[in-house]
Design a protein around this motif. Structure first.
Motif, PDB file in Angstrom:
ATOM      1  N   PRO A 291       0.822  -1.219   0.000  1.00 25.00           N
ATOM      2  CA  PRO A 291       0.000   0.000   0.000  1.00 25.00           C
ATOM      3  C   PRO A 291       0.854   1.267   0.000  1.00 25.00           C
ATOM      4  O   PRO A 291       0.525   2.240  -0.675  1.00 25.00           O
ATOM      5  CB  PRO A 291      -0.807  -0.119   1.295  1.00 25.00           C
ATOM      6  N   ILE A 292       1.949   1.262   0.761  1.00 26.57           N
ATOM      7  CA  ILE A 292       2.851   2.409   0.786  1.00 26.57           C
ATOM      8  C   ILE A 292       4.288   1.908   0.747  1.00 26.57           C
ATOM      9  O   ILE A 292       4.568   0.753   1.045  1.00 26.57           O
ATOM     10  CB  ILE A 292       2.649   3.293   2.035  1.00 26.57           C
ATOM     11  N   GLN A 293       5.193   2.804   0.388  1.00 25.21           N
ATOM     12  CA  GLN A 293       6.592   2.434   0.295  1.00 25.21           C
ATOM     13  C   GLN A 293       7.464   3.647   0.598  1.00 25.21           C
ATOM     14  O   GLN A 293       6.987   4.796   0.608  1.00 25.21           O
ATOM     15  CB  GLN A 293       6.914   1.919  -1.107  1.00 25.21           C
ATOM     16  N   LEU A 294       8.726   3.408   0.847  1.00 26.92           N
ATOM     17  CA  LEU A 294       9.677   4.487   1.057  1.00 26.92           C
ATOM     18  C   LEU A 294      10.018   5.118  -0.288  1.00 26.92           C
ATOM     19  O   LEU A 294      10.519   4.456  -1.193  1.00 26.92           O
ATOM     20  CB  LEU A 294      10.951   3.946   1.699  1.00 26.92           C
ATOM     21  N   GLY A 295       9.726   6.413  -0.423  1.00 27.55           N
ATOM     22  CA  GLY A 295      10.056   7.118  -1.657  1.00 27.55           C
ATOM     23  C   GLY A 295       9.501   6.430  -2.884  1.00 27.55           C
ATOM     24  O   GLY A 295       8.346   6.027  -2.941  1.00 27.55           O
ATOM     25  N   THR A 296      10.347   6.293  -3.873  1.00 24.61           N
ATOM     26  CA  THR A 296       9.989   5.592  -5.108  1.00 24.61           C
ATOM     27  C   THR A 296      10.818   4.326  -5.207  1.00 24.61           C
ATOM     28  O   THR A 296      12.045   4.376  -5.118  1.00 24.61           O
ATOM     29  CB  THR A 296      10.265   6.476  -6.337  1.00 24.61           C
ATOM     30  N   ALA A 297      10.147   3.190  -5.375  1.00 24.82           N
ATOM     31  CA  ALA A 297      10.837   1.899  -5.456  1.00 24.82           C
ATOM     32  C   ALA A 297      11.704   1.668  -4.222  1.00 24.82           C
ATOM     33  O   ALA A 297      12.845   1.217  -4.305  1.00 24.82           O
ATOM     34  CB  ALA A 297      11.674   1.811  -6.734  1.00 24.82           C
ATOM     35  N   ASP A 298      11.143   1.996  -3.040  1.00 21.11           N
ATOM     36  CA  ASP A 298      11.811   1.775  -1.759  1.00 21.11           C
ATOM     37  C   ASP A 298      13.125   2.532  -1.617  1.00 21.11           C
ATOM     38  O   ASP A 298      14.047   2.064  -0.940  1.00 21.11           O
ATOM     39  CB  ASP A 298      12.026   0.280  -1.513  1.00 21.11           C
ATOM     40  N   MET A 299      13.228   3.667  -2.244  1.00 19.72           N
ATOM     41  CA  MET A 299      14.395   4.517  -2.022  1.00 19.72           C
ATOM     42  C   MET A 299      13.991   5.979  -2.202  1.00 19.72           C
ATOM     43  O   MET A 299      13.054   6.286  -2.936  1.00 19.72           O
ATOM     44  CB  MET A 299      15.535   4.159  -2.980  1.00 19.72           C
ATOM     45  N   LEU A 300      14.676   6.868  -1.475  1.00 16.81           N
ATOM     46  CA  LEU A 300      14.391   8.287  -1.593  1.00 16.81           C
ATOM     47  C   LEU A 300      14.920   8.800  -2.927  1.00 16.81           C
ATOM     48  O   LEU A 300      16.086   8.557  -3.268  1.00 16.81           O
ATOM     49  CB  LEU A 300      15.028   9.051  -0.430  1.00 16.81           C
ATOM     50  N   THR A 301      14.068   9.501  -3.647  1.00 13.20           N
ATOM     51  CA  THR A 301      14.423   9.952  -4.990  1.00 13.20           C
ATOM     52  C   THR A 301      14.353  11.471  -5.085  1.00 13.20           C
ATOM     53  O   THR A 301      13.332  12.071  -4.748  1.00 13.20           O
ATOM     54  CB  THR A 301      13.462   9.342  -6.036  1.00 13.20           C
ATOM     55  N   GLY A 302      15.421  12.079  -5.539  1.00 17.50           N
ATOM     56  CA  GLY A 302      15.444  13.518  -5.782  1.00 17.50           C
ATOM     57  C   GLY A 302      15.934  14.330  -4.589  1.00 17.50           C
ATOM     58  O   GLY A 302      15.891  13.895  -3.442  1.00 17.50           O
ATOM     59  N   TRP A 303      16.409  15.520  -4.882  1.00 16.82           N
ATOM     60  CA  TRP A 303      16.907  16.430  -3.858  1.00 16.82           C
ATOM     61  C   TRP A 303      15.820  16.977  -2.939  1.00 16.82           C
ATOM     62  O   TRP A 303      16.057  17.142  -1.729  1.00 16.82           O
ATOM     63  CB  TRP A 303      17.654  17.585  -4.527  1.00 16.82           C
ATOM     64  N   PRO A 304      14.617  17.290  -3.450  1.00 10.39           N
ATOM     65  CA  PRO A 304      13.594  17.871  -2.570  1.00 10.39           C
ATOM     66  C   PRO A 304      13.275  17.031  -1.346  1.00 10.39           C
ATOM     67  O   PRO A 304      13.087  17.561  -0.257  1.00 10.39           O
ATOM     68  CB  PRO A 304      12.382  18.001  -3.502  1.00 10.39           C
ATOM     69  N   VAL A 305      13.196  15.706  -1.509  1.00  7.45           N
ATOM     70  CA  VAL A 305      12.863  14.858  -0.363  1.00  7.45           C
ATOM     71  C   VAL A 305      13.997  14.861   0.658  1.00  7.45           C
ATOM     72  O   VAL A 305      13.773  14.727   1.871  1.00  7.45           O
ATOM     73  CB  VAL A 305      12.526  13.420  -0.822  1.00  7.45           C
ATOM     74  N   LEU A 306      15.234  15.029   0.191  1.00 10.31           N
ATOM     75  CA  LEU A 306      16.357  15.144   1.119  1.00 10.31           C
ATOM     76  C   LEU A 306      16.309  16.480   1.864  1.00 10.31           C
ATOM     77  O   LEU A 306      16.706  16.561   3.036  1.00 10.31           O
ATOM     78  CB  LEU A 306      17.681  14.985   0.375  1.00 10.31           C
ATOM     79  N   CYS A 307      15.825  17.517   1.201  1.00  3.44           N
ATOM     80  CA  CYS A 307      15.626  18.808   1.877  1.00  3.44           C
ATOM     81  C   CYS A 307      14.561  18.669   2.965  1.00  3.44           C
ATOM     82  O   CYS A 307      14.654  19.289   4.031  1.00  3.44           O
ATOM     83  CB  CYS A 307      15.214  19.867   0.867  1.00  3.44           C
ATOM     84  N   PHE A 308      13.559  17.849   2.689  1.00  3.99           N
ATOM     85  CA  PHE A 308      12.538  17.550   3.701  1.00  3.99           C
ATOM     86  C   PHE A 308      13.170  16.884   4.917  1.00  3.99           C
ATOM     87  O   PHE A 308      12.936  17.285   6.061  1.00  3.99           O
ATOM     88  CB  PHE A 308      11.459  16.647   3.094  1.00  3.99           C
ATOM     89  N   ALA A 309      13.975  15.862   4.669  1.00  2.00           N
ATOM     90  CA  ALA A 309      14.626  15.143   5.761  1.00  2.00           C
ATOM     91  C   ALA A 309      15.545  16.069   6.564  1.00  2.00           C
ATOM     92  O   ALA A 309      15.595  16.008   7.803  1.00  2.00           O
ATOM     93  CB  ALA A 309      15.409  13.956   5.209  1.00  2.00           C
ATOM     94  N   PHE A 310      16.252  16.940   5.867  1.00  2.00           N
ATOM     95  CA  PHE A 310      17.132  17.901   6.533  1.00  2.00           C
ATOM     96  C   PHE A 310      16.321  18.823   7.445  1.00  2.00           C
ATOM     97  O   PHE A 310      16.712  19.093   8.594  1.00  2.00           O
ATOM     98  CB  PHE A 310      17.888  18.735   5.489  1.00  2.00           C
ATOM     99  N   THR A 311      15.167  19.290   6.953  1.00  6.15           N
ATOM    100  CA  THR A 311      14.339  20.211   7.728  1.00  6.15           C
ATOM    101  C   THR A 311      13.748  19.535   8.951  1.00  6.15           C
ATOM    102  O   THR A 311      13.706  20.116  10.038  1.00  6.15           O
ATOM    103  CB  THR A 311      13.213  20.784   6.853  1.00  6.15           C
ATOM    104  N   VAL A 312      13.277  18.297   8.794  1.00  7.70           N
ATOM    105  CA  VAL A 312      12.743  17.544   9.938  1.00  7.70           C
ATOM    106  C   VAL A 312      13.802  17.416  11.028  1.00  7.70           C
ATOM    107  O   VAL A 312      13.550  17.682  12.216  1.00  7.70           O
ATOM    108  CB  VAL A 312      12.254  16.144   9.507  1.00  7.70           C
ATOM    109  N   LEU A 313      15.004  17.008  10.624  1.00  7.48           N
ATOM    110  CA  LEU A 313      16.092  16.826  11.589  1.00  7.48           C
ATOM    111  C   LEU A 313      16.455  18.154  12.252  1.00  7.48           C
ATOM    112  O   LEU A 313      16.672  18.211  13.475  1.00  7.48           O
ATOM    113  CB  LEU A 313      17.315  16.235  10.882  1.00  7.48           C
ATOM    114  N   LEU A 314      16.491  19.226  11.467  1.00 12.05           N
ATOM    115  CA  LEU A 314      16.846  20.539  12.009  1.00 12.05           C
ATOM    116  C   LEU A 314      15.838  20.987  13.069  1.00 12.05           C
ATOM    117  O   LEU A 314      16.226  21.457  14.151  1.00 12.05           O
ATOM    118  CB  LEU A 314      16.906  21.562  10.871  1.00 12.05           C
TER     119      LEU A 314
END
Length: 495
Positions: free
Chosen positions: A198-221
């Motif tokens: 039903p759900i998965q990590l990113g696309t094909a079970d991996m984070l894809t693209g820079w924007p999602v990494l910016c999301f992760a950076f912001t969450v951690l910050l």
């Protein structure tokens, strides 16, 4: 500072005891009772600014939630208009709370209410009808406060279920943030356990693209700032995440399309603009009958639950923190504050911003010394200024704003500490309420399951009188809600 000196008093009461007021006090001091509560004008201004900084993120997040969903006609809301509406409604309700309630409480669009509006209400009607539902729910809360019926409802809903509703909405909001950021997606393909997940990590079970990494950076910050107890951690984190995204955008050579086609971290044109009041007054009550009486009733009940109980707890908690409660722990003027909070639903519907509710971030200003409604007036003026800086909100990527939803979700889950998990009669309804909201993408489904489970468990325990007649009535309503499709089929109703 004595307890008596901290009790909220109206201007009329102050006038009646004018002979006892010390000379030389300004009108501002006399109206808001600043000196009486052991505060100063400077401290109130500082507290009001602090509260605004702590909750200004709502101007960015509310459009993310409300512009996500299409209504029954396929129409979506304009982000600029929602941003303007969000700032306008927050400014009006917070300033009114300051002048009439004279308490340091700030209001803005409640994320839980906005989630219900976007994912429960709008898909079943037009947005104009949805705003009408928002007005109805606000009027219901005001009526409950005026008639004293809030006491009946507060006593009817078990405290663990109230905490569960907050936790469930927290998980729901968190999931929305993860999906908006692209951190979690649905896997295309046939459903079922034998097919796709039903759900998965990113696309094909991996984070894809820079924007999602910016999301992760912001969450951690944001989390790191919270650990360090930095005031305004969410807003600072969003600003930091936006700056980081802007750097990534330039260095990696990204385009607006890479950010989902909107809200790229690039400033084009002026940062000042004329407010777009396109949603103001766009309300329609016609057509609500086509939705169905049960559905309308359930929606109103869900909206009331989403905003009413949180507001009650927040107002009382902040009142105690600000030493505005009496010796019995009761806050004088509570009904007035609750009535203004309820009226926030009406204001939210009229402006197109979703229901306004008291924000727990008001504690930031109280912690910085705010004790009167003057601090709320300062906070409201901050929101009013934001009306003219809508283009700045469009610079913040959706992925960065979504990070705050995850953080807010984690904060709402702290209610778990109030649950007795060793008691199945308590933990089972709480569990069902909490997990079914995100897993069904329906706040109503979670509340319904929790109420039905609670009543059923009490019945088999031989304590069928304990839930009270109102909970039994609600259980019948929710039983009809879950059985609506087979009932309609049995009655020959076709859509």
């Amino acid at each position: 500072m004595t307890q008596q000196s901290t009790e909220p008093r109206t201007t009329a009461e102050d006038a009646g005891n004018g002979s006892r007021q010390p000379a030389g006090r300004s009108w501002l001091d006399r109206y808001f009772h600043i000196s009486e509560r052991g505060s100063t004008v400077g401290r109130e201004v500082r507290g009001g600014v602090t509260t605004f900084m702590a909750m200004a993120y709502i101007i960015l997040l509310n459009p993310v939630i409300l512009t996500t969903t299409k209504d029954i006609t396929g129409a979506t809301l304009n982000a600029d208009q929602v941003t303007t509406a969000t700032a306008l409604a927050a400014a009006v309700t917070t300033i009114v709370m300051g002048f009439l309630g004279n308490v340091p409480l700030a209001l803005a669009a409640g994320l839980s209410v906005s989630a219900v509006m976007s994912f429960q209400v709008a898909p079943q009607m037009t947005w104009d009808n949805a705003w009408a539902m928002c007005i109805i729910y606000g009027a219901v809360i005001v009526l409950l406060v005026v008639t004293g019926a809030r006491e009946l409802i507060m006593n009817a809903i078990p405290l663990p279920l109230k905490h569960a509703i907050t936790m469930g909405i927290g998980l729901f909001v968190c999931l929305i943030g993860l999906v908006q950021a692209g951190f979690v997606t649905s896997m295309p393909g046939p459903g079922g356990l034998a097919g796709a997940k039903p759900i998965q990590l990113g696309t094909a079970d991996m984070l894809t693209g820079w924007p999602v990494l910016c999301f992760a950076f912001t969450v951690l910050l944001i989390f790191l700032l919270q650990v360090r107890k930095v005031p305004g951690a969410i807003l600072i984190g969003i600003v930091g995440g936006t700056v980081f995204s802007a750097v990534v955008h330039q260095v990696a050579g990204l385009t607006v399309k890479d950010w989902g086609g909107r809200n790229a971290p690039v400033i084009s044109g002026s940062v000042v603009s004329t407010p777009d009041f396109g949603l103001l007054g766009h309300v329609s009550f016609s057509g609500l009958g086509n939705v169905g009486g049960i559905t309308v009733g359930v929606i109103v009940f869900t909206l009331v639950l989403a905003g009413f109980f949180d507001a009650m707890g927040t107002i009382i908690g902040i009142g105690q923190q600000a030493n505005l409660a009496d010796k019995d722990g009761k806050m004088p003027g509570l009904n007035k504050a609750l009535a203004i909070d309820g009226a926030g639903g009406i204001v939210g519907g009229l402006t197109g911003a979703s229901g306004q509710t008291v924000f727990v971030e008001s504690t930031a200003g109280v912690g910085d010394g705010a004790r009167t409604g003057f601090a709320s007036v300062i906070t409201g003026l901050g929101f009013a200024l934001c009306l003219f800086f809508t283009p700045l909100a469009q610079v913040i990527p959706t992925q960065v704003a979504a990070a705050a939803l995850v953080v807010i979700g984690s904060m709402m889950l702290t209610n778990a500490k109030h649950i007795n998990w060793d008691d199945p009669a308590t933990s089972i309804p709480v569990f069902l309420t909490t997990v079914l909201m995100p897993f069904t993408y329906s706040i109503t489904a979670g509340i319904a399951a929790g109420v039905l489970a609670h009543v059923a468990i009490k019945a088999v325990q031989g304590k069928w009188r304990e839930p009270g007649w109102l909970m039994w009535v609600l259980s019948l309503v929710f039983l009809a809600y879950f059985s609506l499709n087979p009932i309609e089929s049995w009655l020959g109703v076709h859509h």
